[in-house]
Motif scaffolding. Structure first.
Motif, PDB file in Angstrom:
ATOM      1  N   PRO A 297       3.189   6.510   3.808  1.00  0.00           N
ATOM      2  CA  PRO A 297       2.838   7.907   4.098  1.00  0.00           C
ATOM      3  C   PRO A 297       3.843   8.886   3.500  1.00  0.00           C
ATOM      4  CG  PRO A 297       3.560   6.753   6.084  1.00  0.00           C
ATOM      5  CD  PRO A 297       3.435   5.721   5.008  1.00  0.00           C
TER       6      PRO A 297
ATOM      7  N   THR B 237      -0.074  12.776  15.443  1.00  0.00           N
ATOM      8  CA  THR B 237       0.874  12.445  14.366  1.00  0.00           C
ATOM      9  C   THR B 237       1.843  13.592  14.066  1.00  0.00           C
ATOM     10  OG1 THR B 237      -0.860  13.144  12.860  1.00  0.00           O
ATOM     11  CG2 THR B 237      -0.533  10.767  13.104  1.00  0.00           C
TER      12      THR B 237
ATOM     13  N   TYR C 126      13.109   0.615  14.995  1.00  0.00           N
ATOM     14  CA  TYR C 126      14.548   0.835  14.809  1.00  0.00           C
ATOM     15  C   TYR C 126      15.255   1.163  16.122  1.00  0.00           C
ATOM     16  CZ  TYR C 126      13.955  -0.014   9.995  1.00  0.00           C
ATOM     17  OH  TYR C 126      13.684  -0.680   8.830  1.00  0.00           O
TER      18      TYR C 126
ATOM     19  N   MET D 144       5.226  -1.090  10.388  1.00  0.00           N
ATOM     20  CA  MET D 144       6.596  -0.594  10.164  1.00  0.00           C
ATOM     21  C   MET D 144       7.501  -1.200  11.233  1.00  0.00           C
ATOM     22  SD  MET D 144       8.166   3.259  10.363  1.00  0.00           S
ATOM     23  CE  MET D 144       9.681   3.305  11.316  1.00  0.00           C
TER      24      MET D 144
ATOM     25  N   TYR E 209       0.860  -1.191   0.000  1.00  0.00           N
ATOM     26  CA  TYR E 209       0.000   0.000   0.000  1.00  0.00           C
ATOM     27  C   TYR E 209       0.893   1.238   0.000  1.00  0.00           C
ATOM     28  CZ  TYR E 209       0.864  -0.366   5.068  1.00  0.00           C
ATOM     29  OH  TYR E 209       1.444  -0.484   6.292  1.00  0.00           O
TER      30      TYR E 209
END
Ligand code: HEC
Length: 267
Positions: free
Chosen positions: A167, A181, A206, A203, A164
């Motif tokens: 962003p 956000t 990290y 996502m 998809y």
């Protein structure tokens, strides 16, 4: 060559040294039940106590000692301050955590509805310098650009192949601090913990690669990227403008001749 006494004795010396080295190096890999020879024991053997082992040193023979009475390990779970002796420690720890919460978690307590409250901006104790933003750029290019693209528009090599549209960081919702956000603390959390929606990881996190300082540096660069798109040319020092305008012209020309991107990707 005339063999003198001196050469024979030198040769003999060499032979002795070579022979000696041969013995010393032994035959590596050979198995033996004898303890290894230690020519330079240095710190090979040290007295130590292993967990769960016995020692004749203490009366109860335990190597693992119990904490003496009234000693509180700082990070110990369970000190709530309910115990009278634990109160000062609990208060001190709460104060320290309160101080560090913004820096280490990007949050400041909870909202009225119980959801975490993200800090609006990078905590003031973090000094933002050009070097700090450059650090963020380096880390962003290493860890984020594959998916989000070097410019953050969502069209990195992996991002284009995503199922998809990724962003686009120029979407106003990532700037507007009245929405979660748009808060720096939220971006920090996305970097450290990734994005999980309805229990499904979207996502990857990290946090293993970027410590708190580095994650804030990426947030700073994230803001710099956004800012770079909205700065008028008049804000650029006059001496730099012609070179920049030339770059823009070249980029526009290159874009016009490039084939259209048909591989999906973000807005
Ligand atoms: C493996 C690909 C990948 C990498 C690498 C990656 N991301 Fe993402 N990122 C995603 C995906 C997918 C989403 C969309 C998640 C969703 O479905 O809401 C996302 C969403 C985001 C969002 C928006 C979150 C939201 O709630 O709208 C931000 C901000 C973000 N990423 C920042 C970063 C930063 C900064 C890095 C580098 C540390 C990074 N991402 C690395 C795949 C990636």
């Amino acid at each position: 060559m005339k063999v003198t006494n001196k050469t024979t004795s030198t040769l003999a010396l060499f032979a002795t040294i070579a022979g000696g080295l041969g013995v010393l190096s032994g035959c590596r890999g050979d198995r033996s039940d004898k303890p290894p020879r230690q020519f330079f024991p240095d710190m090979d053997d040290q007295p130590k106590w292993k967990p769960q082992a016995e020692t004749p040193f203490f009366a109860n023979k335990r190597t693992m000692r119990e904490t003496p009475a009234n000693v509180v390990a700082f990070g110990r779970v369970g000190i709530t301050g309910d115990q009278p002796w634990g109160k000062p420690w609990a208060l001190q720890r709460t104060a320290l955590l309160r101080d560090g919460e913004a820096v280490f978690y990007g949050t400041t307590g909870a909202n009225a509805d119980g959801t975490v409250k993200y800090v609006d901006r990078i905590p003031a104790s973090i000094e933002i310098t050009p070097d700090f933003i450059k650090l963020g750029q380096t880390k962003f290019n290493i860890y984020c650009s594959v998916c989000h693209g070097f410019d953050g528009a969502g069209k990195g090599m992996v991002g284009q192949a995503w199922s998809y549209a990724l962003p686009n960081f120029y979407d106003p919702k990532y700037k507007d601090a009245t929405q979660y956000t748009g808060k720096d603390g939220y971006i920090f959390n996305v970097i450290r913990n990734g994005v999980t929606t309805n229990g499904e990881q979207k996502m990857p996190p990290y946090g293993h690669a970027l410590n708190e300082q580095q994650a804030w540096a990426v947030v700073a660069y994230f803001r710099a990227l956004q800012e770079a798109r909205s700065v008028p040319l008049s804000d650029v020092p006059e001496s730099e403008r012609p070179a920049l305008e030339e770059k823009i012209r070249a980029a526009v020309a290159a874009n016009a001749s490039a084939p259209a991107n048909t591989q999906g990707g973000g807005k």
